[in-house]
Design a protein around this motif. Structure first.
Motif, PDB file in Angstrom:
ATOM      1  N   ASP A 114       0.823  -1.210   0.000  1.00 55.01           N
ATOM      2  CA  ASP A 114       0.000   0.000   0.000  1.00 55.01           C
ATOM      3  C   ASP A 114       0.859   1.263   0.000  1.00 55.01           C
ATOM      4  OD1 ASP A 114      -2.650   0.623  -0.248  1.00 55.01           O
ATOM      5  OD2 ASP A 114      -3.117   0.462   1.874  1.00 55.01           O
ATOM      6  N   ARG A 115       1.957   1.227   0.757  1.00 56.57           N
ATOM      7  CA  ARG A 115       2.826   2.404   0.876  1.00 56.57           C
ATOM      8  C   ARG A 115       3.778   2.588  -0.300  1.00 56.57           C
ATOM      9  NH1 ARG A 115       3.987   0.177   5.743  1.00 56.57           N
ATOM     10  NH2 ARG A 115       6.145  -0.072   5.118  1.00 56.57           N
ATOM     11  N   THR A 116       4.201   1.485  -0.938  1.00 56.85           N
ATOM     12  CA  THR A 116       5.284   1.622  -1.908  1.00 56.85           C
ATOM     13  C   THR A 116       4.977   1.149  -3.318  1.00 56.85           C
ATOM     14  OG1 THR A 116       6.218  -0.502  -1.264  1.00 56.85           O
ATOM     15  CG2 THR A 116       7.065   1.427  -0.122  1.00 56.85           C
ATOM     16  N   VAL A 117       4.226   0.075  -3.482  1.00 58.04           N
ATOM     17  CA  VAL A 117       4.057  -0.517  -4.809  1.00 58.04           C
ATOM     18  C   VAL A 117       2.799  -0.026  -5.509  1.00 58.04           C
ATOM     19  CG1 VAL A 117       3.830  -2.681  -6.099  1.00 58.04           C
ATOM     20  CG2 VAL A 117       5.352  -2.564  -4.119  1.00 58.04           C
ATOM     21  N   PHE A 118       1.686  -0.004  -4.790  1.00 55.01           N
ATOM     22  CA  PHE A 118       0.414   0.343  -5.411  1.00 55.01           C
ATOM     23  C   PHE A 118      -0.076   1.739  -5.045  1.00 55.01           C
ATOM     24  CE2 PHE A 118      -0.251  -4.440  -5.131  1.00 55.01           C
ATOM     25  CZ  PHE A 118       0.133  -4.648  -6.449  1.00 55.01           C
ATOM     26  N   VAL A 119       0.808   2.636  -4.715  1.00 51.35           N
ATOM     27  CA  VAL A 119       0.438   3.986  -4.319  1.00 51.35           C
ATOM     28  C   VAL A 119      -0.345   4.651  -5.454  1.00 51.35           C
ATOM     29  CG1 VAL A 119       1.299   6.258  -3.642  1.00 51.35           C
ATOM     30  CG2 VAL A 119       2.440   4.188  -2.838  1.00 51.35           C
ATOM     31  N   GLY A 120      -1.579   5.050  -5.151  1.00 49.18           N
ATOM     32  CA  GLY A 120      -2.405   5.757  -6.127  1.00 49.18           C
ATOM     33  C   GLY A 120      -2.924   4.896  -7.261  1.00 49.18           C
ATOM     34  N   LYS A 121      -2.709   3.579  -7.226  1.00 47.44           N
ATOM     35  CA  LYS A 121      -3.110   2.717  -8.335  1.00 47.44           C
ATOM     36  C   LYS A 121      -4.227   1.763  -7.948  1.00 47.44           C
ATOM     37  CE  LYS A 121       1.631   2.655  -9.961  1.00 47.44           C
ATOM     38  NZ  LYS A 121       2.817   1.838 -10.113  1.00 47.44           N
ATOM     39  N   GLN A 122      -4.758   1.869  -6.732  1.00 46.03           N
ATOM     40  CA  GLN A 122      -5.675   0.845  -6.274  1.00 46.03           C
ATOM     41  C   GLN A 122      -7.080   1.365  -6.017  1.00 46.03           C
ATOM     42  OE1 GLN A 122      -3.118   2.178  -4.685  1.00 46.03           O
ATOM     43  NE2 GLN A 122      -3.070   1.673  -2.565  1.00 46.03           N
ATOM     44  N   ILE A 123      -7.668   1.968  -6.991  1.00 46.04           N
ATOM     45  CA  ILE A 123      -9.042   2.429  -6.854  1.00 46.04           C
ATOM     46  C   ILE A 123      -9.954   1.378  -7.451  1.00 46.04           C
ATOM     47  CG2 ILE A 123     -10.711   4.177  -7.514  1.00 46.04           C
ATOM     48  CD1 ILE A 123      -8.377   6.167  -7.536  1.00 46.04           C
ATOM     49  N   SER A 124     -10.812   0.820  -6.625  1.00 48.26           N
ATOM     50  CA  SER A 124     -11.735  -0.197  -7.108  1.00 48.26           C
ATOM     51  C   SER A 124     -13.028   0.461  -7.560  1.00 48.26           C
ATOM     52  CB  SER A 124     -12.028  -1.220  -6.016  1.00 48.26           C
ATOM     53  OG  SER A 124     -12.897  -0.661  -5.053  1.00 48.26           O
ATOM     54  N   LYS A 125     -13.824  -0.270  -8.290  1.00 46.40           N
ATOM     55  CA  LYS A 125     -15.135   0.213  -8.708  1.00 46.40           C
ATOM     56  C   LYS A 125     -16.006   0.493  -7.491  1.00 46.40           C
ATOM     57  CE  LYS A 125     -14.503   0.171 -13.069  1.00 46.40           C
ATOM     58  NZ  LYS A 125     -14.301   1.422 -13.763  1.00 46.40           N
ATOM     59  N   LEU A 126     -15.894  -0.308  -6.436  1.00 45.71           N
ATOM     60  CA  LEU A 126     -16.676  -0.086  -5.223  1.00 45.71           C
ATOM     61  C   LEU A 126     -16.289   1.227  -4.556  1.00 45.71           C
ATOM     62  CD1 LEU A 126     -16.783  -3.662  -3.680  1.00 45.71           C
ATOM     63  CD2 LEU A 126     -18.628  -2.441  -4.821  1.00 45.71           C
ATOM     64  N   ASP A 127     -15.001   1.580  -4.568  1.00 45.83           N
ATOM     65  CA  ASP A 127     -14.572   2.863  -4.021  1.00 45.83           C
ATOM     66  C   ASP A 127     -15.177   4.014  -4.815  1.00 45.83           C
ATOM     67  OD1 ASP A 127     -13.040   1.879  -1.936  1.00 45.83           O
ATOM     68  OD2 ASP A 127     -11.170   1.916  -3.070  1.00 45.83           O
ATOM     69  N   GLU A 128     -15.203   3.882  -6.148  1.00 48.86           N
ATOM     70  CA  GLU A 128     -15.760   4.934  -6.991  1.00 48.86           C
ATOM     71  C   GLU A 128     -17.244   5.118  -6.707  1.00 48.86           C
ATOM     72  OE1 GLU A 128     -14.846   3.908 -11.011  1.00 48.86           O
ATOM     73  OE2 GLU A 128     -12.683   4.141 -10.713  1.00 48.86           O
ATOM     74  N   VAL A 129     -17.975   4.025  -6.565  1.00 48.58           N
ATOM     75  CA  VAL A 129     -19.416   4.089  -6.316  1.00 48.58           C
ATOM     76  C   VAL A 129     -19.703   4.685  -4.945  1.00 48.58           C
ATOM     77  CG1 VAL A 129     -21.494   2.679  -5.958  1.00 48.58           C
ATOM     78  CG2 VAL A 129     -19.974   2.187  -7.873  1.00 48.58           C
ATOM     79  N   SER A 130     -18.908   4.296  -3.945  1.00 47.22           N
ATOM     80  CA  SER A 130     -19.159   4.780  -2.587  1.00 47.22           C
ATOM     81  C   SER A 130     -18.605   6.183  -2.339  1.00 47.22           C
ATOM     82  CB  SER A 130     -18.576   3.806  -1.574  1.00 47.22           C
ATOM     83  OG  SER A 130     -17.164   3.802  -1.657  1.00 47.22           O
ATOM     84  N   GLY A 131     -17.869   6.735  -3.301  1.00 45.59           N
ATOM     85  CA  GLY A 131     -17.336   8.078  -3.157  1.00 45.59           C
ATOM     86  C   GLY A 131     -16.017   8.153  -2.424  1.00 45.59           C
TER      87      GLY A 131
END
Length: 136
Positions: A114-131
Motif C-alpha cells: 500500500d505504501r510503496t508498490v500500489f500507491v495511487g493505483k488501487q481504486i476499485s469500482k466499489l470505491d468509486e461508487v461509494s465516493g
C-alpha cells in the motif's frame, strides 16, 4: 522494479516460514520446500496481491487479501506436498500452520504494498461508487 522487489520480499518471507515449519519441524526435504515457496510466491502475488488487493475497496483491501492468502497458501502448500512428498495427516497440519503464519506476515506485507508498490493505483469500482475515490 517495485514488483520485483515486492516479489523478492514475499519469497524470502514465505521461504523462511516454510523452511522453519516444513523442513525443520516436519522433515520435508529442503528442495521441496524451496519449490513450494516459489510456486506459492507466484500464485499468491498474482491472485492475492496483484488482483484482489489492488482491486478491493480500500477499507477492506488488507483483510480480503490476507484471507485470500491464507486460503491460497494452504491449498498450494498442501498440493505441492502431495505432489512432491509422501504427504500424510501430519503434513496437513504443517500446511495449515504454515498458511496461518504466512497470512500473519501477509498482513504487514500488504501495508508495505500500500505504501510503496500500489500507491495511487488501487481504486476499485466499489470505491468509486461509494465516493471514497478522490477526484484529482
Amino acid at each position: 522494479m517495485d514488483h520485483l522487489k515486492a516479489l523478492g520480499i514475499k519469497f524470502v518471507m514465505i521461504a523462511a516460514v516454510l523452511l522453519i515449519i516444513l523442513t525443520l519441524l516436519f522433515d520435508v526435504p529442503f528442495m521441496d520446500t524451496v519449490w513450494t515457496s516459489l510456486v506459492l510466491t507466484i500464485f499468491a502475488y498474482v491472485l492475492g496481491d496483484f488482483i484482489l488487493f489492488r482491486l478491493a475497496p480500500k477499507r477492506l483491501r488488507n483483510i480480503m487479501a490476507t484471507i485470500a492468502d491464507l486460503i491460497i497458501g494452504f491449498l498450494v502448500i498442501w498440493y505441492m506436498l502431495i505432489a512432491l512428498t509422501d504427504a500424510n495427516e501430519n503434513l496437513a497440519v504443517g500446511a495449515i500452520i504454515s498458511a496461518i503464519v504466512i497470512a500473519l506476515g501477509e498482513w504487514f506485507f500488504h501495508k508495505y504494498l500500500d505504501r510503496t508498490v500500489f500507491v495511487g493505483k488501487q481504486i476499485s469500482k466499489l470505491d468509486e461508487v461509494s465516493g471514497v475515490a478522490k477526484k484529482h
